[in-house]
Write an enzyme that holds these catalytic residues in place. Structure first.
Site, PDB file in Angstrom:
ATOM      1  CB  SER A 154      -5.505 -10.162   1.549  1.00 50.72           C
ATOM      2  OG  SER A 154      -5.705 -10.414   0.190  1.00 50.72           O
ATOM      3  CG  ASP A 208     -12.427  -7.407  -1.050  1.00 55.64           C
ATOM      4  OD1 ASP A 208     -11.968  -7.837  -2.125  1.00 55.64           O
ATOM      5  OD2 ASP A 208     -11.947  -7.705   0.056  1.00 55.64           O
ATOM      6  CG  HIS A 219      -8.657  -6.663  -1.116  1.00 54.26           C
ATOM      7  ND1 HIS A 219      -9.207  -7.750  -0.485  1.00 54.26           N
ATOM      8  CD2 HIS A 219      -7.315  -6.894  -1.172  1.00 54.26           C
ATOM      9  CE1 HIS A 219      -8.264  -8.616  -0.172  1.00 54.26           C
ATOM     10  NE2 HIS A 219      -7.094  -8.114  -0.577  1.00 54.26           N
TER      11      HIS A 219
END
Length: 391
Positions: free
Chosen positions: A191, A292, A322
């Site tokens: 991320s 995501d 995600h």
């Protein structure tokens, strides 16, 4: 033997991992239960970034215990402060799997992976996912340094990215003090940490920094504008997946606002997808998830790396949301598979001579599992004005 065959070796037939993604749009039961309990991103949305940290820390620790990947083998670990060039101390936690004893009785130096945690540049921490970090060390056979870079909004760009790059410089000088090999370095992150890993590779290239042999980017946030460069039209996942799968567009905008003002978000060291030149970067693996919001920017980053002449493998996992890799590697076969894939990707590049030629299967990059993710691109839905793409 391929990486997939190696991953499946010794597994019961019913638990073997397939190259194919599950059917597009099917959400695994653990993910459905998680989202129901958290009400998408409502459990954090609307709070100041600093006010989210306690909840996020408790959530990450709980998932790290409950859904970690349990592997045999001993891993040593400890905390260290990395003294960087301006005299500051950057905290880190190191993980070192048991090493083979050499003829002099000392363990052989291990390659080094610098790992940067996720959390929107503002949340998370380098010690919260202890078991996950330990699994990285076990699966890669490397010394893993989980770096505690400074967090926004108190420490906005470029402070966190500076810490990340300084940690790389430290490893190139002093990794031997932890049993690491300063000449064999790689970066990884999930991320926001994927953003920081990619930016660290860019900075090393541009500043003539330590050579990096590989980068593993898990669902990276590589375009903080939400609309720059390729444009929002090429990132439909922002609208398709930005409301119901925990990482919402509102959260993305909040993270971007806390990290860098809008006028800086086009900079390559904020949004590496928008860098004018992505040539000369280390081989990359980019992992994305069908559900995501960041899916498309990860795909575009891998495509741009390949277009610039680099090695970039990419894999999109259908039915995943995600943070699935770090969140549930012990519960979801896809999460375990992606973790093994990323660790194995770097292991391959760190355990061969720096100029030893191409490895089998890496000279040509592939977009695996694209069928499931491609199907999602036809399922776009409208978005409210307050949930517009996060630029």
């Amino acid at each position: 033997m391929s990486k997939m065959e190696e991953s499946n070796r010794g597994r019961p037939a019913g638990k073997r991992l397939s190259r194919k993604c599950p059917t597009a749009g099917r959400l695994a039961l653990p993910l459905r239960l998680l989202l129901a309990g958290l009400h998408a991103g409502a459990w954090m949305t609307g709070r100041p970034l600093a006010g989210m940290r306690g909840r996020m820390a408790a959530f990450m620790r709980a998932m790290d215990v409950a859904a970690c990947l349990r592997l045999p083998g001993r891993v040593e670990w400890g905390d260290i402060d990395l003294q960087v060039r301006d005299g500051r101390l950057v905290p880190a936690r190191w993980y070192r799997p048991r090493r083979k004893a050499s003829e002099d009785g000392h363990g052989e130096p291990l390659p080094v992976i610098l790992y940067y945690h996720g959390g929107g540049f503002a949340l998370g921490g380098h010690r919260l996912r202890h078991r996950y970090n330990r699994a990285w060390a076990q699966l890669s056979g490397c010394l893993v340094l989980s770096v505690g870079y400074r967090l926004a909004p108190e420490h906005a760009f470029p402070k966190g990215a500076d810490d990340a790059y300084e940690a790389l410089l430290w490893a190139s000088r002093a990794a031997g003090s932890l049993g690491g090999d300063p000449t064999r370095l790689a970066v990884a992150g999930e991320s926001a940490g994927g953003n920081i890993a990619a930016v660290t590779a860019l900075r090393a290239r541009d500043a003539g920094g330590p050579p990096i042999r590989g980068q593993a980017l898990l669902y990276p946030a590589v375009d903080l504008t939400g609309r720059g460069g390729p444009g929002a039209e090429s990132q439909p996942s922002l609208r398709q997946n930005g409301r119901q799968y925990m990482l919402t567009l509102r959260l993305l905008r909040q993270f971007a606002d806390g990290y860098a003002p809008e006028e800086l978000r086009m900079l390559p060291h904020v949004s590496p997808l928008l860098a004018p030149d992505l040539g000369g970067l280390p081989p990359a693996l980019v992992v994305t998830a069908e559900l995501d919001p960041l899916r498309d920017q990860g795909r575009l980053y891998a495509e741009r790396l390949r277009a610039a002449g680099g090695i970039a493998e990419s894999r999109c996992y259908a039915g995943m949301i995600h943070d699935f890799t770090a969140m549930m590697p012990g519960w979801l076969p896809e999460a375990e598979h992606s973790l093994r894939l990323a660790a194995g990707f770097l292991k391959e590049r760190l355990y061969v001579p720096a100029h030893g030629g191409s490895l089998a299967g890496t000279a040509a990059s592939t977009e695996q599992g694209g069928g499931g993710c491609g199907a999602a691109e036809e399922q776009g839905e409208g978005t409210n004005e307050h949930e517009r793409p996060f630029g």
